[in-house]
Structure formats: C-alpha cells, structure tokens
Design an enzyme around this catalytic site. Structure first.
Site, PDB file in Angstrom:
ATOM      1  N   GLU A 121       1.442  46.776  39.883  1.00 44.63           N
ATOM      2  CA  GLU A 121       2.246  45.911  38.993  1.00 44.63           C
ATOM      3  C   GLU A 121       2.904  44.804  39.789  1.00 44.63           C
ATOM      4  O   GLU A 121       3.006  44.892  41.004  1.00 44.63           O
ATOM      5  CB  GLU A 121       3.384  46.739  38.363  1.00 44.63           C
ATOM      6  N   LYS A 123       6.098  42.887  41.219  1.00 48.19           N
ATOM      7  CA  LYS A 123       7.471  43.249  41.573  1.00 48.19           C
ATOM      8  C   LYS A 123       8.346  42.103  41.086  1.00 48.19           C
ATOM      9  O   LYS A 123       8.278  40.989  41.613  1.00 48.19           O
ATOM     10  CB  LYS A 123       7.590  43.447  43.078  1.00 48.19           C
ATOM     11  N   ASP A 125      11.514  39.851  40.538  1.00 51.60           N
ATOM     12  CA  ASP A 125      12.653  39.576  41.409  1.00 51.60           C
ATOM     13  C   ASP A 125      13.889  39.311  40.549  1.00 51.60           C
ATOM     14  O   ASP A 125      14.235  38.178  40.248  1.00 51.60           O
ATOM     15  CB  ASP A 125      12.338  38.364  42.296  1.00 51.60           C
ATOM     16  N   LYS A 331       5.506  43.296  49.920  1.00 47.60           N
ATOM     17  CA  LYS A 331       6.270  42.064  49.727  1.00 47.60           C
ATOM     18  C   LYS A 331       5.454  40.842  50.160  1.00 47.60           C
ATOM     19  O   LYS A 331       4.873  40.837  51.253  1.00 47.60           O
ATOM     20  CB  LYS A 331       7.572  42.113  50.561  1.00 47.60           C
ATOM     21  N   CYS A 428      30.560   4.482  60.207  1.00 44.35           N
ATOM     22  CA  CYS A 428      31.634   3.645  60.759  1.00 44.35           C
ATOM     23  C   CYS A 428      31.417   3.284  62.220  1.00 44.35           C
ATOM     24  O   CYS A 428      32.207   2.552  62.806  1.00 44.35           O
ATOM     25  CB  CYS A 428      32.988   4.335  60.574  1.00 44.35           C
ATOM     26  N   CYS A 449      36.928   6.323  58.583  1.00 38.33           N
ATOM     27  CA  CYS A 449      35.486   6.390  58.294  1.00 38.33           C
ATOM     28  C   CYS A 449      35.330   6.421  56.765  1.00 38.33           C
ATOM     29  O   CYS A 449      35.804   7.347  56.109  1.00 38.33           O
ATOM     30  CB  CYS A 449      34.866   7.630  58.926  1.00 38.33           C
TER      31      CYS A 449
HETATM   32  S1  IVH Z   1       9.517  50.986  40.168  1.00 42.40           S
HETATM   33  C1  IVH Z   1      12.287  54.674  42.025  1.00 42.40           C
HETATM   34  N1  IVH Z   1       8.394  48.736  39.489  1.00 42.40           N
HETATM   35  O1  IVH Z   1      12.379  46.495  43.046  1.00 42.40           O
HETATM   36  C2  IVH Z   1      12.133  53.200  41.999  1.00 42.40           C
HETATM   37  N2  IVH Z   1      10.462  48.622  40.632  1.00 42.40           N
HETATM   38  O2  IVH Z   1      12.972  46.668  45.881  1.00 42.40           O
HETATM   39  C3  IVH Z   1      11.115  52.824  40.971  1.00 42.40           C
HETATM   40  N3  IVH Z   1      11.317  46.316  40.933  1.00 42.40           N
HETATM   41  O3  IVH Z   1      14.597  49.181  42.792  1.00 42.40           O
HETATM   42  C4  IVH Z   1      11.058  51.365  40.851  1.00 42.40           C
HETATM   43  N4  IVH Z   1       9.650  45.287  39.916  1.00 42.40           N
HETATM   44  O4  IVH Z   1      14.692  47.263  40.977  1.00 42.40           O
HETATM   45  C5  IVH Z   1       9.459  49.304  40.087  1.00 42.40           C
HETATM   46  N5  IVH Z   1       7.263  46.841  38.746  1.00 42.40           N
HETATM   47  C6  IVH Z   1       8.323  47.395  39.361  1.00 42.40           C
HETATM   48  C7  IVH Z   1       9.396  46.626  39.892  1.00 42.40           C
HETATM   49  C8  IVH Z   1      10.444  47.276  40.534  1.00 42.40           C
HETATM   50  C9  IVH Z   1      10.821  45.139  40.532  1.00 42.40           C
HETATM   51  C10 IVH Z   1      12.607  46.462  41.658  1.00 42.40           C
HETATM   52  C11 IVH Z   1      13.393  47.693  41.340  1.00 42.40           C
HETATM   53  C12 IVH Z   1      13.453  48.444  42.642  1.00 42.40           C
HETATM   54  C13 IVH Z   1      13.355  47.321  43.612  1.00 42.40           C
HETATM   55  C14 IVH Z   1      12.991  47.753  45.006  1.00 42.40           C
END
Ligand code: IVH
Length: 685
Positions: A121, A123, A125, A331, A428, A449
């Site tokens: 999936e 991530k 932000d 990341k 100046c 100045c």
């Molecule tokens: S699963 C037990 N899925 O990224 C933790 N987290 O850097 C399960 N985040 O704490 C989290 N997109 O706040 C999950 N598709 C995604 C996410 C995601 C963003 C965040 C989340 C997590 C943090 C870690």
C-alpha cells in the site's frame, strides 16, 4: 565502541532524538529530515545492541514518538481529553532499500513456514487516527498520542468530509439472525488524516498573508489542523482521511485485503492504490512504480507499506515493543529535481543578516513549481562548490523553502562563473562582519541601512507585534518621504503628514491613525517583541515580560539575571543586554514610553513566585474569588491551568460543588485533590 564512549554517545543520541520527536509530533515543526532522523535512530539501535546493558526502557528505540504535549507551557493551544487506546498504537520499522525489505520477507517466511502473500500500500504522509464505530456510528476518534493514551479529537474529526458519521449497508446485504448488520457491533479502524497539496498550498498562502509561519509540509499542516481549538475551522482546512487497519474482537476476516474491502463497502474511505504481491520482485515493481508515479498524486506519500496479508499469520508473528513484525515501511528518498542556477541574490534581513538566495530555472517539485532556493550561507556555497550556470539538485526538506543539496558536476559547462559572496552590504555598502557562531555575515549598520530600517518598521507594525493595519508599501512611502525612520516616529504622524502621501485620502489616514492609537493598548510582551531585538521572538518576549515585569527592571538586569529566565541562554541574554545599553535604543524606548505604549506587564502577567513551577492544575467548582482569579494565581506562581484532567495533571483544585465527572476521573488516574485552603498555603499569600 568502548562502553564509556558508547554511554556518552547514547545519551547524546537520545537527547537529539527526543528533541526531534517533540518538534515533529508536538510542535509540528520538524528540525531533521525523516532520513536524518532514521539514521540517528539506527545508530542508537546498533549501539544498544552492542551494549544491551546500556539500553533503558525510556529509550526512543523502545517507544513511539508522542503527539501529547510533554511541555505544555511551551505550546499554546487546546487541551484535549485523553483516553487509553484499547490496542497500543504502534509505529512501523523503516527500510530504505530493497535488501532491507528482502530481510523482512526472509524473517517473516521463517516465522510462518507456509506460503503467504503481501499487501502493498501507499504510506500516507499525514497524522495517525484511530476511529471507533459502535452499532454503525462513529463514537470516538483518538490521535496516536504516546501510543498508549491518545487525545480525543472526535469533534474535529466529525468535520472531515470523507469520514462517515454512520456506516452504509452495501447493496445485496441480507440481514440474518446471526448477522443482523453488515459490520461488527464494535470495531476500531485506523488510518491517516492528511492534507492534499491544493488545500496545503491554499492554507500556506493565507498564513503568509496573515504573517503566520507557514507549515513546513502537509503532514504538519494536517496534524496542526486536527488539534485546532475551533472544530468549525477544521472543516475549512480541507483535510481528508484514508483508512488501512481494522481491529476488534472476533472479526470475521481471513485476510487484510478482505477486511479493507468490507470497510470500503460500508462507506469508509480506503485507498484503491493497493496490490497483493507474491514475490519480492512484485513488491519491487510496486515500489518503483509509485516512486515515479507519486509525483502525479494530489497528496503526499513518503513510501510504501508492505504487510503480511493473512491475518492468522500476522497474529503468529506478533509485535515488538514498537513495531508489528508483520509489516515494514519502505521509505522513498526525498524527491529531487535537477535544474539550472541562474543567479544568486544576497538579501539583507531586518537584523542585518545577509542570506544568499538562488534563482533557478523554474522546475516542478513535489506538487509545486520551484523558482528560488535557499543557500544558507557562504560556507555552504563553498562546500557545494557552486557556480552560476551549474545544474543543481533541489530538495524539499523540513523547511518550506527548498534547498540545494548538490551540484551535478558532469553537466558543468565551460561558461560557469564562480559567485562571490559580497564583502559589503548590497543595500548600504557598509563592510559586512562575520558571526562565526552562526556562520552568517551581518551588515553592522543598524542605524542607517535602509533594508534594516524598513524591516524593523514592518516588523514593529506586524500583527503579532503592534498589530497596526499597514502593508509594506505604506512603510516604503513613509520611509521614502523621510516621515518615519525610527519606530517612535509613527506616533508623531499627523493627518496632514499622511495626506502628503500618494493615494492617501481622509478615510485611509484616519483609519491608520486610529489603528496606531489602539496599539497603545498592546500588552508589554508584544511591545517587547515589536522592538525587534535579535533572537527575541514571541515566546522569548513572553518569558522576559513575565519574569521581569517591566522594561525598567529588564534594562537593569545583569547577564546572570537574564540567564535565570526560562528558555534564555547565553546568546539571547547577551543580545538583550547589549540592545538595552545602546544609546539609540534607549532613546527610542523613551520616546515610545512618552507616546503611551505599555512598558509594564499587567499585574496578572507578573510572576509572583516559582512555587507551582512544573505543576498542572485543573480547577472545578466555586471559590472565594472568581475562577479567573484562581487561574491567574496559578499562572503567576509558575503553574499551568488546564481544562481537563489527564495523566499529566498534578492537582485537581476542587472548590465548592466540584464537577462529579472531574472527581471521578481524578480518582481513576490517581490525581491528588486539593481544596482552596491547601492551595493558598502552597502559594503562601
Ligand atoms: S499500517 C501497527 N499502513 O505510518 C502499525 N500505516 O511510520 C500499522 N502509515 O504509524 C500501520 N500509511 O501512522 C499503515 N498504509 C499504511 C500507512 C501507515 C501511513 C503511517 C502510520 C504508521 C506510520 C509509521
């Protein structure tokens, strides 16, 4: 590394990481990039592995960052009620290259011993949120907090348009006795609240107009907005939500993918940018696809999350203190763009600091067109070996202005020119002096100045200072006509003076004079901020006003006395000390006093003692004086008055007829209860 050396470095790393966490989660103003942060954390982890006896439970390697206010005095804003999480809210392990993802897959494979699949999936932000639905209705929304207890932001979350208050029944669902509703009676669903780029750009534009600091990135904007005092304002911020993790007792799903599909069918926002992968090659393709495609998305994503899809296997793998063993984050490297450096401007600020700013051939970067980038100082220009005409890499770091991170030497032409950092002030002509502590050059000509004078005048009138309605153009006009050179000149302006300015009419002149007149009521702390003493921002001005109570006592203070003030170190102390001993400043302050500005703190703001330093007190019920007076007393003796009870509360100060709910909560959290008499004994008045 030797144990003694490791011990010192561990302490150092813990301090840096804890402060970076506080700036990131609590103040929403990061000081390190994610990558820098992760590298420090990895260094700490490695040292603790080498010397396990040096690892403590409070190490940042053992707990997730907290968005709860650990130092409430420093952060303004609303106190939210806090509730424990039913299941801890953890973070994710980070990886930066595919070999680390491979290592995760190998560990999982060894632990499971059977065939399994991955759910990949985006991530998102943003800032993490935990929603509870009971009988199909949204009943509570908590932030991650410290992972164990979160802030209750339900009222604010109800103003986020794509979060349903009530779930919908999917077409084709037939109720049975065993399953009367399509959803479980109670479940939690977690996800991310984020601010899409267009809403982020709109918000920052407005903040710059209002002279408020723009947010560094959409993540900070989302998390700041979620904690707004006025829930109605949340609706205007354009926040959105995406959900990615369901939790509850006896949920009927076999896989994560099934669970998300069900959530989607109940009307919950779930991203469709997901893929079930079987091999590491498929995961790598997914990563590479989104690493380039993310530029087209309307929201920020900082990586990919890879999860074991089968729920029984997730359970088998379990959790460490900080992370699930069934998921990992990959990341992305910060997004970069390559473009040409056209020229460098040297800008003089209000305090005389000269900053090089690069003019670039416009280039698209993370959703915006970049034309200018910061070069910080002469040292950095030298380190980069930057030449005008070079191709350079720009990156968006923690700050809003992108920075130049490297020069692409292979593209350097023969016509590039070595830039020369000016030795004299571009405005100046005064010879610049170098301040090695800050690696910056300053124009020492504070008195004449033009840029510094105009900068000081604009700052003096600004909203957080004297709050006089006037733009930069008005200051330019007044300065050019030699009507105002010193901030005290503003208070000697007459309507006749103003009518000599181009475009000014009776009405505009009267409005300006009225606004100036009203500024006489501005409290001392803001007048102090308005004076523009180097390093004295709003917070420092507040601390100084509270501690010294008047400009006269501040002017008499020695460096040692200044150092005894909260948040004030050597550099600020010296700056204040020198400022108040400079003849021209003494003269300005005398003239401002004569004009009727406030140079004394109101009685309620003066610090009477430090007897309640570090104590947070919640009041409830009626007292012999008004509740506001009690609150002023708490503050005047160094304490903090808070509206709701949490684990951070020191005392519940209960008067007559205190609220039963507050009493109950104080008892359950073990918060000591005191009465008015005990309180008065504590502060001895
Ligand atoms: S699963 C037990 N899925 O990224 C933790 N987290 O850097 C399960 N985040 O704490 C989290 N997109 O706040 C999950 N598709 C995604 C996410 C995601 C963003 C965040 C989340 C997590 C943090 C870690």
């Amino acid at each position: 590394m030797e144990k003694a050396q490791a011990y010192i470095r561990i302490q150092e790393l813990k301090d840096i990481i804890n402060e970076a966490n506080r700036r990131y989660y609590v103040e929403n103003s990061p000081v390190l990039s994610d990558y820098e942060f992760d590298m420090l954390l990895k260094e700490l982890e490695a040292l603790e592995k080498e010397h396990p006896e040096l690892r403590t439970d409070d190490s940042p390697t053992q707990k997730v960052g907290s968005d709860l206010k650990t130092s409430p005095a420093k952060v303004s804003g609303k106190e939210f009620e806090q509730f424990p999480h039913r299941y801890p809210m953890l973070s994710l392990g980070n990886s930066y290259d595919i070999t680390e993802v491979q290592a995760f897959a190998d560990r999982a494979s060894k632990g499971i011993g059977n065939a399994f699949t991955y759910s990949c999936e985006l991530k998102f932000d943003g800032t993490a949120i935990c929603l509870t639905y009971r009988n199909g209705k949204l009943v509570r929304a908590l932030t991650r907090g410290d992972g164990t207890i979160g802030d209750d932001v339900t009222a604010n979350v109800r103003n986020i348009s794509n979060i349903p208050q009530e779930l919908k029944t999917p077409a084709g669902f037939f109720p049975t006795l065993l399953q009367p509703k399509p959803w479980p009676e109670e479940f939690e669903i977690r996800g991310e609240i984020y601010m899409p780029w267009p809403a982020f750009d709109r918000l920052n534009e407005q903040r710059i107009k209002d002279e408020e600091a723009p947010f560094a990135n959409p993540r900070n904007a989302a998390s700041g907005s979620l904690k707004l005092i006025d829930s109605r304002m949340v609706a205007e911020r354009g926040l959105e939500c995406t959900l990615y993790h369901i939790l509850g007792e006896d949920l009927p799903f076999q896989t994560h993918d099934q669970a998300l599909k069900a959530a989607q069918s109940w009307g919950l926002p779930v991203s469709d940018k997901r893929k079930i992968c079987k091999t590491i090659e498929e995961i790598e393709d997914f990563i590479n696809h989104w690493d380039s495609e993310r530029k087209t998305l309307l929201f920020a994503t900082d990586g990919i999350v890879i999860k074991i899809n089968e729920l029984p296997y997730q359970e088998e793998l379990g959790y460490t203190a900080k992370f699930p063993r069934w998921a990992v984050a990959y990341k992305f490297k910060a997004e970069q763009a390559l473009t040409r450096l056209l020229s460098i401007d040297y800008q003089v600020g209000r305090t005389g600091a000269v900053t090089p700013v690069a003019n670039l051939e416009p280039v698209q970067l993370s959703g915006t067109v970049v034309k200018r980038a910061s070069l910080h100082n002469a040292d950095q220009m030298q380190q980069l070996d930057i030449h005008i005409g070079d191709y350079v890499y720009v990156e968006k770091g923690g700050e809003i202005i992108p920075k130049i991170t490297a020069v692409e030497l292979s593209k350097r032409g023969t016509d590039v020119v070595l830039p020369h950092f000016p030795e004299t002030c571009p405005d100046c002509g005064t010879k610049l002096i170098r301040d090695d502590r800050e690696a910056k050059s300053f124009c020492p000509n504070q008195i004449s100045c033009p840029t510094q004078i105009k900068g000081r005048l604009v700052h003096f009138l600004s909203r957080k200072a004297m709050n006089v309605i006037a733009g930069d153009a008005t200051v330019d006009q007044l300065y050019n006509k030699a009507l105002v050179w010193n901030v005290a000149d503003f208070y000697e302006l007459t309507k006749e003076h103003l009518l000599t300015l181009e475009g000014w009419k009776e009405r505009s002149a009267e409005r300006f004079l009225k606004s100036l007149d009203e500024s006489r009521k501005v409290p001392f702390e803001r007048v102090l901020y308005a004076l523009g003493i180097r390093y004295v921002g709003e917070t420092t001005a507040k601390s100084l006003a509270k501690h010294f109570g008047s400009i006269d006592s501040l002017a008499k203070a020695s460096i040692e006395e200044l150092l005894a003030t909260d948040d004030i170190g050597q550099v600020i102390a010296e700056s204040v000390y020198d400022f108040l001993r400079e003849d021209s400043n003494i003269d300005t302050i005398e003239r401002l006093k004569a004009a009727g500005l406030k140079f004394e703190a109101d009685a309620a703001q003066q610090k009477l003692s430090g007897k309640l330093d570090g104590k947070t007190i919640v009041i409830s019920g009626n007292f012999s004086v008004s509740r506001d007076e009690i609150k002023s007393l708490i503050i005047a003796h160094g304490g903090k008055s808070s509206g709701s009870i949490s684990s951070k509360t020191t005392y519940l100060l209960a008067g007559e007829k205190p609220g039963p709910e507050k009493i109950r909560k104080a008892e359950s959290l073990g918060v000591e209860r005191i009465d008015e008499q005990k309180f008065r004994e504590m502060i001895e008045i």
